[in-house]
Design an enzyme around this catalytic site. Sequence first.
Site, PDB file in Angstrom:
ATOM      1  N   GLU A 250      48.850 -61.266   0.638  1.00  0.00           N
ATOM      2  CA  GLU A 250      48.693 -62.550  -0.261  1.00  0.00           C
ATOM      3  C   GLU A 250      49.435 -61.853  -1.608  1.00  0.00           C
ATOM      4  OE1 GLU A 250      45.511 -64.267  -3.556  1.00  0.00           O
ATOM      5  OE2 GLU A 250      44.880 -64.154  -1.268  1.00  0.00           O
ATOM      6  N   CYS A 285      46.337 -64.581  -9.061  1.00  0.00           N
ATOM      7  CA  CYS A 285      47.440 -64.884  -8.333  1.00  0.00           C
ATOM      8  C   CYS A 285      47.534 -66.623  -8.483  1.00  0.00           C
ATOM      9  CB  CYS A 285      47.440 -64.541  -7.219  1.00  0.00           C
ATOM     10  SG  CYS A 285      47.374 -62.674  -6.919  1.00  0.00           S
TER      11      CYS A 285
END
Length: 481
Positions: A250, A285
């Site tokens: 990720e 994020c």
Amino acid sequence: MISTYPFVSGKYLINGEWIQADHVTGVKNPANIVEVVGEVGLSSKEAVAQAVESASLAFSSWSRTKPEERANLMVEAANLLKPIIEENVSLFVRENGKTLVEAKKDLLRSIDVMHHCAEALLKWWQPESLPGTQNVQIRKRPRGVTAVISPWNSPMLLTFKRVIPAVLAGNTVVVKPATYCPLTVMTCLKVVASCFPPGVINIVPGSGGVVGDILCSDPRVKTIAFVGSTETGKHIMRTASSTVKKLYMELGGNDPALIFEDASLNEHAIQRLRFGILRAAGQVCSAIKRIYVHESRYDELVQKLTKEFHRVVVGNGIHPDATMGPLNNQVQFDFVNGLIDRAQKSGAQVITAGQIMDPETWDKGYFMQPSIITGVEQHSEIVRAEQFGPVIPILKFASEEEAIQLANDTEFGLRASIWTENEGKVAGCADRLEAGAVFHNNHTVFQDIYLDFPGLKESGLSRETRHCGLEYFTDSYGLAD
């Protein structure tokens, strides 16, 4: 109850033994940088190799245990860990900077991961028969040693979402926690590791240039689970390519929020926007990092969001009245401030908002007030970059086509959100947005802990999971007559 974190300070874990590192560095409190919360050990090359060897040896027996046994051990570990969560919330705040509410939620969701994964394992592990004239079964097996390289922004949850399914699937792990805030992760993993055979969970903190590179190049490591920047992810891919490892990553994000002409901008919606931007001081994020708003609603949005930002109380997260803590480290603090300064020098307007809780201690930490940036263009650095801080640029669009084009004009593709009251528009827009997940009238996380949707383009590898990530840490094979 006495906190256990001094036990892990400056140490690493190999084959069930906690070893004092020869070299250590201090872990600073981002709200008061003169305070050293604890020490992080800087593992040597030899220590990392020993950790991989320990995990490799333990795999031969651990991989043959029954799923029921693994699940029972994980539930036992969760039950041991939960009572010490409360005492470690303050440690997490002091090394990470989150507020008390954010920190506690992160820790408790980590316990949820343990229970949900253990429950999912028993059903998911069952062989699956395929239709056809031949008797063919899909069966699963663990891959081997898994390297988990953790981030500093949400280290507990994001580490547990990788370590727990890897171990439950029958793998052994070597964990490299983030050097900026390793103590809470290591304290909690100490409890978890004590419930499993030696070598199943190993922890080697240290620099990416030493620990990370060795883990990524060692042929005994079969899987790498990484959360972090896209640039680091690319480096990992290059380093891991010589042994063709399985990568679960990720990476960065530059999430757009598209606010259409008919969007509701009531108090509830504005609060959701604020949370989507400023959760963990924007160091997420999947936070909103760009807002595109229909030109007819631009002034209204800027006014309402500014008012909402003014309600934010910035201060030491350990204080219950703080609603936003500091940035985690000097590097990120300087980066975000540099983005804002350069935007302002280029002609952008910077609206600084929020309340300073304690002016006397403000300069002692990495504190920033939230900022709204207007008067920027699509090509502006602050629009193109992943800011990872409490700042949001707002741009106008005139049509749906333009909004989609602007949102997709990035190398990232993690999350996106659509804000409209037209239900018929949502799916059509979502189909065209290049993102791993799209939210409607919200920009948040998946409430069901077992779900995950890694990003597209340069925001990640692997696809959606409905089984707590167990599938990322196994190989499937066919058994046929």
